[in-house]
Design a protein around this motif. Structure first.
Motif, PDB file in Angstrom:
ATOM      1  N   ALA A  11       0.829  -1.208   0.000  1.00  0.00           N
ATOM      2  CA  ALA A  11       0.000   0.000   0.000  1.00  0.00           C
ATOM      3  C   ALA A  11       0.863   1.259   0.000  1.00  0.00           C
ATOM      4  N   VAL A  12       1.904   1.255   0.810  1.00  0.00           N
ATOM      5  CA  VAL A  12       2.809   2.407   0.879  1.00  0.00           C
ATOM      6  C   VAL A  12       3.502   2.616  -0.462  1.00  0.00           C
ATOM      7  N   ALA A  13       3.942   1.524  -1.084  1.00  0.00           N
ATOM      8  CA  ALA A  13       4.601   1.620  -2.394  1.00  0.00           C
ATOM      9  C   ALA A  13       3.653   2.181  -3.445  1.00  0.00           C
ATOM     10  N   LYS A  14       2.380   1.783  -3.382  1.00  0.00           N
ATOM     11  CA  LYS A  14       1.378   2.287  -4.321  1.00  0.00           C
ATOM     12  C   LYS A  14       1.201   3.793  -4.161  1.00  0.00           C
ATOM     13  N   ALA A  15       1.095   4.252  -2.926  1.00  0.00           N
ATOM     14  CA  ALA A  15       0.915   5.679  -2.675  1.00  0.00           C
ATOM     15  C   ALA A  15       2.127   6.475  -3.165  1.00  0.00           C
ATOM     16  N   ARG A  16       3.324   5.955  -2.920  1.00  0.00           N
ATOM     17  CA  ARG A  16       4.532   6.659  -3.340  1.00  0.00           C
ATOM     18  C   ARG A  16       4.616   6.749  -4.862  1.00  0.00           C
ATOM     19  N   ARG A  17       4.337   5.645  -5.546  1.00  0.00           N
ATOM     20  CA  ARG A  17       4.398   5.646  -7.011  1.00  0.00           C
ATOM     21  C   ARG A  17       3.398   6.631  -7.612  1.00  0.00           C
ATOM     22  N   ALA A  18       2.244   6.749  -6.969  1.00  0.00           N
ATOM     23  CA  ALA A  18       1.185   7.623  -7.493  1.00  0.00           C
ATOM     24  C   ALA A  18       1.368   9.078  -7.076  1.00  0.00           C
ATOM     25  N   GLY A  19       2.392   9.363  -6.279  1.00  0.00           N
ATOM     26  CA  GLY A  19       2.679  10.742  -5.899  1.00  0.00           C
ATOM     27  C   GLY A  19       1.850  11.281  -4.752  1.00  0.00           C
ATOM     28  N   PHE A  20       1.323  10.386  -3.902  1.00  0.00           N
ATOM     29  CA  PHE A  20       0.519  10.810  -2.760  1.00  0.00           C
ATOM     30  C   PHE A  20       1.378  10.870  -1.492  1.00  0.00           C
ATOM     31  N   ASP A  21       0.882  11.609  -0.518  1.00  0.00           N
ATOM     32  CA  ASP A  21       1.546  11.686   0.783  1.00  0.00           C
ATOM     33  C   ASP A  21       1.167  10.524   1.688  1.00  0.00           C
ATOM     34  N   GLY A  22       0.077   9.853   1.359  1.00  0.00           N
ATOM     35  CA  GLY A  22      -0.375   8.750   2.186  1.00  0.00           C
ATOM     36  C   GLY A  22      -1.481   7.973   1.529  1.00  0.00           C
ATOM     37  N   ILE A  23      -1.953   6.960   2.226  1.00  0.00           N
ATOM     38  CA  ILE A  23      -2.995   6.088   1.702  1.00  0.00           C
ATOM     39  C   ILE A  23      -3.916   5.673   2.841  1.00  0.00           C
ATOM     40  N   VAL A  24      -5.214   5.587   2.536  1.00  0.00           N
ATOM     41  CA  VAL A  24      -6.210   5.078   3.482  1.00  0.00           C
ATOM     42  C   VAL A  24      -6.913   3.912   2.807  1.00  0.00           C
ATOM     43  N   CYS A  25      -6.975   2.774   3.492  1.00  0.00           N
ATOM     44  CA  CYS A  25      -7.594   1.578   2.921  1.00  0.00           C
ATOM     45  C   CYS A  25      -8.213   0.747   4.036  1.00  0.00           C
ATOM     46  N   GLY A  26      -8.758  -0.388   3.653  1.00  0.00           N
ATOM     47  CA  GLY A  26      -9.344  -1.328   4.607  1.00  0.00           C
ATOM     48  C   GLY A  26      -8.908  -2.734   4.232  1.00  0.00           C
ATOM     49  N   HIS A  27      -9.888  -3.593   4.029  1.00  0.00           N
ATOM     50  CA  HIS A  27      -9.735  -4.932   3.452  1.00  0.00           C
ATOM     51  C   HIS A  27      -9.179  -5.996   4.386  1.00  0.00           C
ATOM     52  N   ILE A  28      -8.087  -5.734   5.086  1.00  0.00           N
ATOM     53  CA  ILE A  28      -7.446  -6.810   5.850  1.00  0.00           C
ATOM     54  C   ILE A  28      -7.910  -6.865   7.308  1.00  0.00           C
ATOM     55  N   HIS A  29      -8.847  -6.004   7.691  1.00  0.00           N
ATOM     56  CA  HIS A  29      -9.409  -6.029   9.046  1.00  0.00           C
ATOM     57  C   HIS A  29      -8.329  -5.860  10.112  1.00  0.00           C
ATOM     58  N   HIS A  30      -7.409  -4.947   9.860  1.00  0.00           N
ATOM     59  CA  HIS A  30      -6.357  -4.662  10.844  1.00  0.00           C
ATOM     60  C   HIS A  30      -6.163  -3.154  10.932  1.00  0.00           C
ATOM     61  N   PRO A  31      -6.809  -2.489  11.898  1.00  0.00           N
ATOM     62  CA  PRO A  31      -6.718  -1.030  12.016  1.00  0.00           C
ATOM     63  C   PRO A  31      -5.325  -0.576  12.432  1.00  0.00           C
ATOM     64  N   GLU A  32      -4.870   0.480  11.772  1.00  0.00           N
ATOM     65  CA  GLU A  32      -3.517   0.950  12.051  1.00  0.00           C
ATOM     66  C   GLU A  32      -3.302   2.319  11.414  1.00  0.00           C
ATOM     67  N   ILE A  33      -2.584   3.199  12.094  1.00  0.00           N
ATOM     68  CA  ILE A  33      -2.092   4.427  11.473  1.00  0.00           C
ATOM     69  C   ILE A  33      -0.630   4.587  11.866  1.00  0.00           C
ATOM     70  N   ARG A  34       0.193   4.927  10.870  1.00  0.00           N
ATOM     71  CA  ARG A  34       1.617   5.078  11.136  1.00  0.00           C
ATOM     72  C   ARG A  34       2.296   5.758   9.955  1.00  0.00           C
ATOM     73  N   LEU A  35       3.473   6.288  10.198  1.00  0.00           N
ATOM     74  CA  LEU A  35       4.315   6.784   9.131  1.00  0.00           C
ATOM     75  C   LEU A  35       5.253   5.659   8.722  1.00  0.00           C
ATOM     76  N   GLU A  36       5.230   5.321   7.455  1.00  0.00           N
ATOM     77  CA  GLU A  36       6.057   4.230   6.941  1.00  0.00           C
ATOM     78  C   GLU A  36       6.890   4.777   5.788  1.00  0.00           C
ATOM     79  N   GLN A  37       8.193   4.931   6.034  1.00  0.00           N
ATOM     80  CA  GLN A  37       9.111   5.446   5.011  1.00  0.00           C
ATOM     81  C   GLN A  37       8.632   6.809   4.477  1.00  0.00           C
ATOM     82  N   GLY A  38       8.134   7.632   5.388  1.00  0.00           N
ATOM     83  CA  GLY A  38       7.693   8.966   5.022  1.00  0.00           C
ATOM     84  C   GLY A  38       6.297   9.042   4.434  1.00  0.00           C
TER      85      GLY A  38
END
Length: 265
Positions: free
Chosen positions: A185-212
């Motif tokens: 997910a982080v790699a997808k956001a970086r490739r697309a030029g976003f500062d971050g990504i919000v998703c669901g799907h895996i039923h694991h809530p989490e917020i964090r900075l990952e590699q910026g």
């Protein structure tokens, strides 16, 4: 009452026997948001092909969302894999409700977030057909245990506790799959030029900075009962919403070094 700028919800799984619609309804009735993003698997069409579990609280939940839209709240619905039939309506507008395959959201602090369900990362997480089958069946077992455990807790006067999430957090294989999903997910956001990504799907809530990159997973309404909110100052927070809303993690985007992970509530 929670008054926020933006609310992110996913994986409600209406029509599934493990859907915790009563908790989500109680939360929404005490929450005000300018925009609500529904990030997929809101309705579980897969589960309803086998057996429909639909009760009055689920009708009330849908009515609550529609009422919010009628009152001016902007609703954006991004279907997931369990409600993928609704992807046929991508680009359509129904009053104050729009259906999109994915979306972008800019926070008060100017951070651009990519919004999607997240099932597209499955191929990067999957360890093979055997592991996928085993994982699905073990999760079904966890949900079965979670359902009966909480019934016993209610009978004894206790509150809701996600036994499924507790056990899952201690299984090394599950943690490895979550880490691979987060990385994809982080790699997808970086490739697309976003500062971050919000998703669901895996039923694991989490917020964090990952590699910026800001990584947010808003969780689910099967076992964790969590929602992600953007406050009016632009900070992002996870709320655990069984019984009453309780903030469990906070990411202040104005501080580049801030990090937040899920705390057991």
């Amino acid at each position: 009452m929670l008054n926020c700028r933006t609310l992110f919800l996913s994986d409600v799984h209406l029509g599934c026997k493990d859907c915790q619609a009563d908790y989500l309804l109680a939360f929404l009735q005490q929450c005000r948001a300018d925009t609500i993003y529904l990030l997929g698997d809101i309705v579980d069409l897969w589960a309803m092909q086998k057996q429909v579990h639909w009760h009055q609280q689920q009708n009330k939940l849908l009515r609550c969302l529609l009422d919010k839209a009628e009152q001016g709240c902007r609703l954006v619905y991004i279907p997931g894999n369990h409600d993928e039939a609704f992807r046929l309506y991508a680009g359509k507008q129904f009053g104050n409700i729009s259906v999109q395959l994915r979306a972008s959201h800019t926070t008060v602090q100017g951070k651009r977030l990519l919004l999607l369900h997240g099932d597209e990362f499955d191929k990067e997480v999957n360890f093979g057909r055997w592991h996928a089958w085993l994982g699905d069946n073990l999760y079904d077992l966890l949900l079965f245990l979670n359902r009966w455990y909480n019934r016993l807790r209610r009978l004894s006067g206790g509150g809701y506790f996600s036994l499924a999430a507790y056990i899952k957090s201690r299984v090394p294989g599950a943690q490895k799959a979550i880490a691979r999903y987060r990385a994809a997910a982080v790699a997808k956001a970086r490739r697309a030029g976003f500062d971050g990504i919000v998703c669901g799907h895996i039923h694991h809530p989490e917020i964090r900075l990952e590699q910026g990159i800001i990584y947010c997973n808003d969780g689910d309404w099967i076992d964790s009962c969590t929602a992600l909110a953007e406050h009016h100052d632009g900070s992002l927070a996870l709320y655990h919403c069984s019984g009453q809303a309780e903030q469990i993690a906070l990411l202040d985007q104005s501080t580049a070094s801030s990090k937040a992970g899920l705390k057991v509530a």
